[in-house]
Design a protein around this motif. Structure first.
Motif, short mmCIF file in Angstrom:
data_model
loop_
_atom_site.label_atom_id
_atom_site.label_comp_id
_atom_site.label_asym_id
_atom_site.label_seq_id
_atom_site.Cartn_x
_atom_site.Cartn_y
_atom_site.Cartn_z
N ALA A 90 39.38 -19.44 -91.08
CA ALA A 90 39.77 -18.33 -91.95
C ALA A 90 40.67 -17.33 -91.24
O ALA A 90 41.24 -16.44 -91.89
N LEU A 91 40.83 -17.45 -89.92
CA LEU A 91 41.71 -16.54 -89.18
C LEU A 91 43.19 -16.87 -89.37
O LEU A 91 44.05 -16.05 -89.05
N TYR A 92 43.50 -18.05 -89.90
CA TYR A 92 44.87 -18.55 -89.89
C TYR A 92 45.60 -18.33 -91.21
O TYR A 92 44.99 -18.14 -92.25
N THR A 93 46.94 -18.37 -91.13
CA THR A 93 47.90 -18.51 -92.24
C THR A 93 47.98 -17.29 -93.16
O THR A 93 48.48 -17.41 -94.28
N HIS A 94 47.54 -16.13 -92.71
CA HIS A 94 47.57 -14.97 -93.61
C HIS A 94 48.97 -14.44 -93.86
O HIS A 94 49.16 -13.61 -94.74
N ASN A 95 49.96 -14.90 -93.11
CA ASN A 95 51.33 -14.47 -93.34
C ASN A 95 52.07 -15.38 -94.31
O ASN A 95 53.21 -15.07 -94.68
N PRO A 154 49.28 -16.74 -85.29
CA PRO A 154 48.03 -16.30 -84.65
C PRO A 154 46.82 -16.82 -85.41
O PRO A 154 46.86 -16.94 -86.64
N PRO A 155 45.73 -17.10 -84.68
CA PRO A 155 45.53 -17.00 -83.24
C PRO A 155 45.93 -18.23 -82.44
O PRO A 155 45.50 -18.43 -81.31
N GLY A 156 46.77 -19.09 -83.01
CA GLY A 156 47.31 -20.23 -82.27
C GLY A 156 46.25 -21.24 -81.87
O GLY A 156 45.28 -21.49 -82.58
N HIS A 157 46.45 -21.81 -80.68
CA HIS A 157 45.58 -22.90 -80.22
C HIS A 157 44.24 -22.43 -79.70
O HIS A 157 43.34 -23.24 -79.50
N VAL A 368 38.72 -22.41 -71.03
CA VAL A 368 39.25 -21.62 -72.15
C VAL A 368 40.03 -20.41 -71.64
O VAL A 368 41.07 -20.03 -72.22
N THR A 369 39.56 -19.79 -70.56
CA THR A 369 40.30 -18.66 -69.99
C THR A 369 41.70 -19.10 -69.59
O THR A 369 42.70 -18.43 -69.90
N ALA A 370 41.80 -20.23 -68.90
CA ALA A 370 43.12 -20.74 -68.51
C ALA A 370 43.97 -21.04 -69.75
O ALA A 370 45.16 -20.69 -69.81
N ALA A 371 43.37 -21.68 -70.74
CA ALA A 371 44.13 -22.04 -71.95
C ALA A 371 44.65 -20.81 -72.68
O ALA A 371 45.72 -20.86 -73.31
N SER A 372 43.93 -19.72 -72.61
CA SER A 372 44.33 -18.51 -73.34
C SER A 372 45.56 -17.85 -72.76
O SER A 372 46.18 -17.00 -73.41
N LEU A 373 45.93 -18.20 -71.53
CA LEU A 373 47.02 -17.49 -70.85
C LEU A 373 48.40 -17.95 -71.28
O LEU A 373 49.34 -17.16 -71.27
N GLU A 425 39.58 -8.70 -84.37
CA GLU A 425 40.81 -8.78 -85.15
C GLU A 425 41.43 -7.40 -85.37
O GLU A 425 42.66 -7.27 -85.46
N ALA A 426 40.60 -6.37 -85.42
CA ALA A 426 41.12 -5.02 -85.59
C ALA A 426 41.87 -4.55 -84.35
O ALA A 426 42.83 -3.76 -84.44
N LEU A 427 41.46 -5.01 -83.17
CA LEU A 427 42.01 -4.50 -81.91
C LEU A 427 43.03 -5.41 -81.26
O LEU A 427 43.89 -4.94 -80.51
#
Length: 578
Positions: A90-95, A154-157, A368-373, A425-427
């Motif tokens: 549900a986080l995806y495709t809002h644009n 967002p939020p991508g991969h 996951v930390t590495a992937a987020s970079l 999501e707000a921040l």
């Protein structure tokens, strides 16, 4: 979600055609690759939030609450991980316009099912942590590449990688996989319905927002002066291009859509003649697109406005075919995404192996930390690393404060996770580290749905994995060079020059018509947007040869002059000298 690198500085390029290939490249020792500084200033500075931050925030809360509360009533909160995989879609495709969103969000759910399914099968076939880390790293690279290639936004991969990596280290039996996948599919269906629900009350909401952004960007361009106008032009062109893409993807051409198209034409006219534009009027039209009221209508639609709007269905079909071709090109040999994919695979694998060597119980956190970079270049990757470390360290302190409340009962645990999801999501649009302050305690609390654990152990593991993942992730980004980034600029310059030549050929016709100018104008706009993106990506690489700055500026200036001429040609239906 992180700030883009500042635009490069340099002397203004001469007007006219692109300069020769060596006009901006130094010769001799100065032409050797140079190391760029990795910045610290401004990395943690909050920015403006997205204008639709509340949409993914509220959507993920609703999509998560429904299955979580159902599992609470059934006494099966140990299955939350599998429903959460679908809920986070549900986080995806809002644009995206709703016609395109229906397809894209279904694709996100399918991608999540594939990711979780692979992870479940791997977890059921082996208990070797090394093998599981390897599978997780390969999955992360594939997810990064596909999300960037499809430009899902967002939020991508990251959500895919977080869910699939955690699933890899959850004990599975092969016979449980179909049932767990069914839970993910069911929650994904709920997420799809939540994402599509606003269409019932505001069916043209995404197109209205895209049009408003184009009008505001055009107003900012018209108000700017001197060098500031040059800097504002790429952003305005990109906003107008995005507005047209949104309108072309919105399905049937209703009266509301035609009215929005007329407003985007006004934004295009501003790009052609900024000194003749009225920024206040543009902003007034943008403000009028809020809510569900009637779309503002320009007082003077122009003599050829109806001709300009004809044939959009055929153009939409052409744009869809072009998008499919571009997707295969972005995934093919020589793709600029391949170095990023290699960085992701190597960095995630190294982080996971190092976490295992240190005896940390959850190596997927380091992975996951590495992937987020990984972003478009080393500079942005470094900035994201700083933001991730700071956000996670503050986040574990937040977890220490929240844990006693969350441990009161399972209902409190669910409510805490929902509040943190909304806060993230707000921040996160203001700065990634601010969002991480909420994401970190939420990720820690998710591990407690099966059983409550000692906060101290979770905090220690998270801190170690954060530092290990960030360090090795950045090391991999620096070690895997992307020296072909400058080559991609050359290809983008050539593509922009070809698109400009096609536009000038159409303008040279005895009586250019909107039907002939429209496709070449949009093609030139897309080529200029891609050129700016290729330049910005290469400018942030840590180890790179000198970039053809003057050629880029010359190509952009010539392209925007031709764009202005096509707009004038659309207005007057006559030959225009470029």
């Amino acid at each position: 979600m992180s700030s883009a690198p500042p635009p490069p500085t340099g002397t203004s390029a001469p007007t006219g055609s692109s300069a020769p290939a060596d006009s901006s490249a130094p010769t001799g020792p100065a032409a050797r690759p140079r190391v760029r500084r990795l910045p610290l200033a401004g990395v943690l500075r909050p920015g403006k939030p997205s204008d639709i931050w509340f949409k993914p925030a509220s959507s993920v809360v609703v999509a998560t609450a429904i299955p979580n509360l159902t599992l609470l009533a059934l006494g099966r909160l140990d299955l939350v991980m599998y429903t959460m995989a679908g809920s986070f879609c549900a986080l995806y495709t809002h644009n995206l316009p709703y016609a395109a969103r229906a397809r894209a969000l279904a694709g996100v759910v399918a991608g999540m099912l594939a990711s979780v399914g692979i992870a479940m099968v791997a977890a059921s076939l082996t208990t070797s942590a090394v093998v599981l880390v390897t599978v997780g790293a390969l999955l992360a690279a594939a997810q990064k590449t596909l999300c960037d290639a499809t430009r899902i936004g967002p939020p991508g991969h990251l959500i895919f990688t977080f869910i699939s990596s955690a699933t890899l280290f959850a004990p599975q039996a092969i016979g449980q996989v179909p049932g767990h996948l069914a839970l993910t599919l069911g929650a994904g269906a709920v997420a799809w319905l939540v994402g599509m629900a606003p269409a019932l009350v505001r069916p043209h909401g995404p197109e209205r927002r895209a049009t408003a952004r184009a009008l505001r960007a055009a107003a900012a361009y018209a108000e700017a002066t001197g060098p500031g106008r040059e800097r504002a032009r790429p952003a305005a062109a990109a906003a107008v291009h995005a507005a047209w893409q949104s309108l072309l993807a919105s399905g049937a051409r209703t009266a509301a859509r035609r009215a929005l198209e007329r407003l985007v034409i006004r934004a295009e006219e501003t790009l052609a003649a900024p000194s003749a534009a009225d920024p206040a009027q543009l902003r007034s039209w943008a403000a009028g697109l809020r809510g569900t009221g009637a779309v503002p209508r320009p007082g003077d639609a122009g003599p050829d406005a109806d001709d300009e709007l004809m044939g959009a269905e055929a153009e939409a079909a052409s744009a869809a075919a072009s998008a499919r071709h571009s997707l295969w090109r972005r995934l093919g040999p020589g793709s600029p995404l391949l170095p990023i994919a290699l960085r992701t695979a190597i960095g995630c694998a190294l982080a996971g192996y190092a976490s295992l060597a240190l005896g940390v119980g959850r190596p997927y956190w380091a992975l996951v930390t590495a992937a987020s970079l990984y972003q478009a270049n080393v500079t942005l990757t470094w900035s994201r690393g700083v933001q991730r470390v700071v956000g996670n360290l503050v986040g574990v302190l937040a977890f220490a404060a929240i844990a006693p409340l969350a441990h009161l009962n399972h209902a409190a645990l669910i409510l805490c996770c929902l509040a943190l999801a909304f806060g993230a999501e707000a921040l996160i649009g203001r700065n990634y580290w601010l969002g991480s302050v909420c994401v970190t305690p939420m990720a820690l609390l998710v591990t407690e749905f099966a059983r409550f654990q000692q906060p101290g152990e979770l905090i220690l593991d998270r801190v170690v994995d954060t530092l290990v993942g960030a360090l090795l992730g950045v090391v991999a980004a620096i070690a895997v060079t992307n020296r072909r980034a400058a080559d991609h600029i050359e290809l983008a310059i050539d593509a922009a020059d070809r698109a400009r030549a096609r536009a000038e050929q159409a303008l040279a016709a005895p009586l250019p018509t909107p039907g002939t100018l429209r496709p070449v104008r949009r093609g030139l706009t897309a080529a200029l947007v891609d050129l700016r993106a290729a330049h910005d990506a290469a400018a942030g690489e840590w180890w790179q040869r000198a970039l053809p700055e003057q050629r880029v500026m010359a190509a952009e200036q010539a392209g925007h002059r031709t764009l202005a001429a096509t707009v004038r040609g659309m207005e007057h239906g006559e030959r225009v000298r470029v």
